[in-house]
Design an enzyme around this catalytic site. Structure first.
Site, PDB file in Angstrom:
ATOM      1  N   LYS A  38       0.103   1.402  -6.522  1.00 13.48           N
ATOM      2  CA  LYS A  38       0.628   2.492  -7.339  1.00 13.48           C
ATOM      3  C   LYS A  38       2.152   2.512  -7.366  1.00 13.48           C
ATOM      4  O   LYS A  38       2.743   2.987  -8.304  1.00 13.48           O
ATOM      5  CB  LYS A  38       0.165   3.827  -6.740  1.00 13.48           C
ATOM      6  N   LYS A  77       2.704  -0.407   5.642  1.00 13.68           N
ATOM      7  CA  LYS A  77       3.673   0.590   5.154  1.00 13.68           C
ATOM      8  C   LYS A  77       4.907   0.606   6.059  1.00 13.68           C
ATOM      9  O   LYS A  77       6.030   0.779   5.585  1.00 13.68           O
ATOM     10  CB  LYS A  77       3.029   1.985   5.120  1.00 13.68           C
ATOM     11  N   LYS A 123      -2.702  -6.467  -3.218  1.00 15.60           N
ATOM     12  CA  LYS A 123      -3.462  -5.420  -3.915  1.00 15.60           C
ATOM     13  C   LYS A 123      -2.631  -4.819  -5.049  1.00 15.60           C
ATOM     14  O   LYS A 123      -1.411  -4.661  -4.899  1.00 15.60           O
ATOM     15  CB  LYS A 123      -3.774  -4.332  -2.867  1.00 15.60           C
TER      16      LYS A 123
END
Ligand code: TYM
Length: 419
Positions: free
Chosen positions: A284, A199, A281
Site C-alpha cells: 500500500k 518494517k 509483495k
C-alpha cells in the site's frame, strides 16, 4: 408441582413416570438418528434432568433433589449452549490498515473473500487505524483514507445492513484488550514476527514500541469478537498463528475465555506481488512500491502499469505457470486467475502461442473491468459523508457491545475490580 398445586406426593410420582416414559418412547423412535443429531442430543440431556426429578419424586427425598440441583443446572446450561451453537452463525472478522490507498493485493487477498459471506457468517470488518500509526502518517491523509476505505468496503459488496463495518479507534476495547494481551505475548515471539523485522528495517529511524507490540493489538482485534475465521492474505498468517498461541496460553491459565480462531487464506490471490518487483509483495505504501495498482486508479493508469509489468528475462516468451523460474508471469497469472476465476491450465491454453505482449494487456483489461464498478460506487459514496457516518456510527455501537462483553470477562478473569 406438589408445592404449587398442593397435591399429594403421588402426583409428582405420576408426573415423573409419565415424563420418563414419554421420553423413553421418543428416544426409541429417534434411536437410528445419528447421535450427534442436535434434537437427539438435546433429548438425551433433557432425559438426564427428568431422571433426577423422577428419582427425587419416587424416593420422595427432597434433599436428593437439592443435592442434585447443581447437576440439573449444569445440564440446563449445556442444553442452552448446545442450542445456541445450533442456531448461532459462525463469526468472521478481518481488518485493513488505512496506511495507504487500497491495492489490488488487499482486494484479491482479503476483501474479495469477505463479500458474499454475510448470509453464512456473522461478519465484522474494520479500518485498522490504530495500527496505521506504527508508521508516521499525515493526519489529514489518514482521516481521508479511513473514510475512503469504508466507502471501498461497501463498494466491494460489503452491505452495512448485513456486515458490521467500523473504525477500530471508535471501539476503545481494542486498545484495552491489546494492553492485557501484551502481557501474555512473549518478547521472543514478537521479535520473530517477519512484518516487524521488515518494517523495522524500512523505518530504522522509527522502530517504536507500537511496531513491536502490533501483533498483540491484532490479537485483541480478533479475540474481542470470538471469531471462528479470520480471512487474510498469506502475509498475515503468522500474526494469526501468534494469536492462536496467546489463546492457548490465556485459556490455559483462566479457562475457556477465547475461542480459537482459524486463519482463512484464499487459494488464489493470497499473495499478489509488485508488478515491478515480483519478489516483493504489492504494498500500500507509495514509497515502497511503484508496481502497485490501486482500487481507485483510472483505467489508463492500470493499463500502463500492466503493460510495463516485469515479465521474465527467459527467451521462452510463453505464458506458463512456473513461480520458481518465471515469478513475474506467475504473478500475472495469479492476478488473472483471481479476477476471472480461470484455472492456470485454462490460462495457458488461452494464451498458447501468444507472447507477453498479448498477455499483459489482457490481464490489465480484466483488472480494469473488475475494478470499474468498485471505483464508480466508491466515488459516489465518498460524496455522501452523512451516509458513511451513519454506517460507522452504527458499526461502532454494535462492535462495542460485543467487544465489551469479552473485555468484561477478561478483566474479571485476570482479577481487576469491577466498577
Ligand atoms: P494490511 O493492511 O497490510 O493488509 C490487509 C489485508 O490484505 C492482505 N494483503 C494482501 N494479500 C495478497 N497480496 C497482497 N499483496 C496483499 N497485501 C495485503 C493482507 O494479508 C491482509 O489480509 N495487520 C493487518 C491488519 C489487521 C488485521 C487485524 C487483520 C489489524 N488487525 C485483525 C485481520 C484481523 C495488516 O496489516 O493488513
Amino acid at each position: 408441582l406438589w408445592v404449587v398445586r398442593g397435591s399429594p406426593p403421588t402426583y409428582v410420582l405420576l408426573w415423573g413416570i409419565i415424563l420418563n416414559t414419554a421420553m423413553g418412547c421418543f428416544l426409541r423412535i429417534f434411536k437410528d438418528v445419528e447421535t450427534n443429531c442436535s434434537i437427539y442430543t438435546l433429548w438425551l440431556q433433557a432425559r438426564q434432568v427428568c431422571g433426577i426429578i423422577h428419582r427425587a419424586a419416587t424416593s420422595w427425598n427432597l434433599s436428593y433433589f437439592v443435592s442434585k440441583w447443581a447437576s440439573v443446572w449444569e445440564t440446563y446450561a449445556k442444553v442452552v449452549k448446545h442450542m445456541q451453537q445450533q442456531t448461532e452463525k459462525k463469526v468472521m472478522l478481518s481488518g485493513i490498515k488505512p496506511s495507504g490507498d487500497l491495492t489490488l493485493g488487499s482486494y484479491l487477498g482479503a476483501i474479495k473473500n469477505w463479500a458474499a459471506r454475510a448470509e453464512e457468517f456473522e461478519c465484522y470488518y474494520f479500518m485498522a487505524d490504530l495500527h496505521s500509526i506504527t508508521v508516521r502518517q499525515n493526519p489529514a491523509d489518514l482521516r481521508r483514507r479511513t473514510l475512503e476505505q469504508l466507502a471501498q468496503y461497501i463498494a466491494c459488496g460489503l452491505d452495512p445492513e448485513k456486515n458490521t463495518l467500523f473504525i477500530q479507534s471508535h471501539v476503545h476495547q481494542h486498545a484495552e484488550l491489546g494492553w492485557v494481551l501484551n502481557c501474555y505475548a512473549m518478547f521472543g515471539e514478537l521479535s520473530r514476527m517477519t512484518q516487524f523485522k521488515d518494517k523495522a528495517s524500512k523505518n530504522a529511524d522509527n522502530i517504536n514500541g507500537g511496531l513491536f507490540t502490533y501483533p498483540s493489538l491484532m490479537a485483541a482485534d480478533i479475540l474481542l469478537y470470538q471469531p471462528d475465521y479470520v480471512p487474510v492474505g498469506e502475509d498475515q498468517k503468522q500474526h494469526v498463528e501468534l494469536t492462536r498461541n496467546i489463546v492457548q496460553r490465556f485459556n490455559g491459565i483462566y479457562g475457556d475465555v477465547f475461542k480459537m480462531p482459524e486463519p482463512y487464506i484464499p487459494k488464489v490471490g493470497a499473495r499478489i506481488m509488485s508488478l515491478t518487483n515480483p519478489e516483493a509483495k504489492m504494498s500500500k505504501s507509495e514509497n515502497e512500491d511503484t508496481g502497485r495498482v490501486c482500487l481507485m486508479d483510472d483505467p489508463a493508469v492500470i493499463m500502463k502499469q500492466f503493460k510495463r509489468a516485469i515479465t521474465d528475462s527467459d527467451r521462452e516468451n510463453c505464458v506458463r505457470y512456473d513461480p520458481e523460474h518465471k515469478p513475474g508471469v506467475a504473478n500475472l497469472m495469479n492476478i488473472y486467475a483471481a479476477v476471472t476465476g480461470k484455472s492456470y491450465a485454462d490460462i495457458e491454453r488461452e494464451f498458447d502461442g501468444q507472447g507477453y505482449g498479448v498477455f499483459k494487456p489482457a490481464v490489465g483489461e480484466a483488472v480494469v473491468e473488475c475494478l470499474r464498478p468498485i471505483r464508480e460506487e466508491a466515488t459516489r459514496m465518498m460524496a455522501d459523508k452523512a451516509y458513511l457516518e451513519s454506517v460507522y456510527r452504527a458499526g461502532a455501537e454494535k462492535a462495542s457491545r460485543v467487544a465489551q462483553k469479552t473485555l468484561r470477562k477478561v478483566y474479571k478473569k485476570v482479577g481487576f475490580v469491577a466498577l
